[in-house]
Enzyme design. Structure first.
Site, PDB file in Angstrom:
ATOM      1  N   HIS A  82      50.286  30.321  46.476  1.00  0.00           N
ATOM      2  CA  HIS A  82      49.990  31.261  45.389  1.00  0.00           C
ATOM      3  C   HIS A  82      50.101  32.675  45.919  1.00  0.00           C
ATOM      4  CE1 HIS A  82      48.224  32.977  41.767  1.00  0.00           C
ATOM      5  NE2 HIS A  82      47.534  33.772  42.576  1.00  0.00           N
ATOM      6  N   ASP A 161      39.401  29.111  32.096  1.00  0.00           N
ATOM      7  CA  ASP A 161      39.989  30.274  32.757  1.00  0.00           C
ATOM      8  C   ASP A 161      40.950  31.001  31.830  1.00  0.00           C
ATOM      9  OD1 ASP A 161      40.774  31.962  35.103  1.00  0.00           O
ATOM     10  OD2 ASP A 161      42.700  31.038  34.650  1.00  0.00           O
ATOM     11  N   ARG A 168      38.662  39.120  29.862  1.00  0.00           N
ATOM     12  CA  ARG A 168      38.510  40.110  30.923  1.00  0.00           C
ATOM     13  C   ARG A 168      39.555  41.217  30.802  1.00  0.00           C
ATOM     14  NH1 ARG A 168      39.741  36.861  35.636  1.00  0.00           N
ATOM     15  NH2 ARG A 168      39.629  38.818  36.793  1.00  0.00           N
ATOM     16  N   SER A 183      39.338  32.569  39.117  1.00  0.00           N
ATOM     17  CA  SER A 183      40.455  32.381  38.195  1.00  0.00           C
ATOM     18  C   SER A 183      41.644  31.749  38.915  1.00  0.00           C
ATOM     19  CB  SER A 183      40.865  33.726  37.582  1.00  0.00           C
ATOM     20  OG  SER A 183      42.024  33.597  36.795  1.00  0.00           O
ATOM     21  N   LYS A 187      42.730  27.143  38.749  1.00  0.00           N
ATOM     22  CA  LYS A 187      44.035  26.582  38.375  1.00  0.00           C
ATOM     23  C   LYS A 187      44.654  25.808  39.530  1.00  0.00           C
ATOM     24  CE  LYS A 187      45.690  30.616  36.942  1.00  0.00           C
ATOM     25  NZ  LYS A 187      44.594  31.577  36.715  1.00  0.00           N
TER      26      LYS A 187
END
Length: 422
Positions: A82, A161, A168, A183, A187
């Site tokens: 990620h 999320d 947000r 967050s 995932k």
């Protein structure tokens, strides 16, 4: 029995939320029993007062438990990557097939761009026929047959999320490390990989501008991963300068293919190989050299299979822009800086990105950086090449590029890998 007002007051007053409070409020918000205005108040309380590592881990677990988890059954070790996002950050495109060619399975659930940072799915949709939406069964089959899949997250993964992120974004509570970390990790945990490598960007083109803030986020992410039993590591990498020469959609795909075919910019190749080594180490495959696999052409073959498996034609021509505008060097010397944020915003204004999630993108839009810091240029040489299908977008892009680069006598040495957190 819990209620929203008591949970808000607890965090407002700087106290620690109990596991029960966290589980209840996330579940109730997902179901609609806690109103947006109440969750907005709680998010602001978290933004102002923070959360402990234990609170953040529990918050993450509650968001994972709000939906389904992928149960991956493949005969390879599973590892994901990620990135926190940057300008020209196309690393997922060469990295996923490279790591798969080395023997791991890479379930890469990716997103779309918003603002100055590009989205992996937007880039891949430049390829004719390629599709982002896959069912869980399709993901499973492709992992087994190809070893890599890059696609959109299924709607059942971490719905809490998805709902909280949208809230947000409109309540000024995005810049909270516990909320960012939970967050991202909710995932990634839900997608079912056994290990994860994080590329946390620092610099003008990144979400975290300073190395110290990037390290704080990296440490929070790694802590959550360890709490949930993931093999995990984070690389903190430079995003003060665009990554590679291409910024946009089709242009980044073309650059990624060049890397897979043995060429491409040195910084893209270096970061791809560094991340691959970390991923393979966590997957128990550290005896495989990703640099050798990349040079062999095996990663490119995996790329072609991965694209074809999702309906794309890896040999099809990529979209070309209808209009090109060149920004030239005003004087001779050495390019001393090239601001990633300015280049990212300019590419966005040319049509490569979007302001709202529902906006379309131009696949041919983007920027080619003909020079990077350290390169010598002569007056009149091309520095930036702007691509768009809409000529009237050039002026807004040029407006943000006025001070995007400087020319001097010498450029400071650039270090891409800034730190590692394990």
């Amino acid at each position: 029995m819990f209620n929203a007002v008591d949970v808000i007051r607890t965090k407002r007053d700087g106290a620690v939320l109990s596991d029960g409070q966290i589980d209840w409020v996330i579940d109730a918000y997902t179901r609609g029993d806690v109103a947006d205005e109440q969750m907005s108040a709680l998010a602001m309380a978290v933004f102002l007062n923070g959360m402990t590592a234990a609170e953040t881990a529990r918050w993450t677990a509650a968001m994972v438990n709000s939906g389904e988890r992928l149960d991956l059954h493949v005969d390879r070790p599973t590892v994901d990557k990620h990135s926190t996002g940057g300008v020209g950050d196309k690393i997922t495109l060469p990295l996923a097939p490279l790591v798969a060619a080395c023997g791991a399975a890479v379930p890469q659930l990716s997103g779309r761009g918003l603002g100055h940072t590009g989205g992996t799915l937007d880039k891949l949709e430049s390829i004719p026929g390629w599709r982002a939406q896959l069912s869980t069964d399709e993901i499973q089959r492709q992992l087994s047959s190809v070893g890599a899949v890059v696609c959109a997250a299924t709607t059942g993964l971490a719905p809490a999320d998805r709902k909280l992120y949208a809230l947000r974004d409109v309540t000024g509570t995005v810049e909270s490390i516990p909320l960012i970390a939970s967050s991202i990790m909710s995932k990634k945990i839900a997608e079912g990989a056994s290990s994860l490598v994080l590329d946390v960007k620092a610099g003008s083109g990144a979400f975290m501008k300073s190395t110290s803030d990037a390290r704080a986020l990296a440490e929070a992410l790694v802590s959550i991963g360890k709490e949930h039993g993931l093999g995990i590591a984070a690389l903190i990498t430079d995003m003060s300068v665009p990554l590679g020469a291409a910024v946009g959609n089709a242009v980044e795909v073309a650059e990624s293919v060049a890397v897979l075919q043995g060429g491409g910019p040195a910084d893209v190749v270096s970061l791809t190989v560094s991340l691959a080594r970390e991923m393979l180490s966590l997957a128990g495959l550290s005896d495989v050299d990703p640099a050798e696999v990349l040079a062999s052409g095996a990663a490119y073959e995996t790329w072609c299979r991965m694209i074809a498996a999702q309906g794309g034609d890896p040999d099809a021509p990529l979209p070309k822009p209808k209009h090109v505008h060149v920004v030239s060097a005003p004087s001779s010397g050495v390019l001393t800086s090239l601001d990633a944020y300015a280049v990212g915003v300019a590419a966005w204004r040319l049509g490569a990105g979007r302001t709202r999630k529902e906006d379309p993108v131009q696949h041919a839009a983007g920027i080619l950086c003909h020079a990077k810091p350290g390169d010598r240029v002569s007056a009149g040489d091309p520095v930036l090449e702007l691509h768009t299908d809409t000529p009237e977008l050039v002026e807004p892009a040029l407006a943000v590029l006025t001070d995007a680069f400087e020319i001097g006598a010498a450029a400071p040495e650039r270090k891409i890998l800034l730190d590692t957190v394990r």
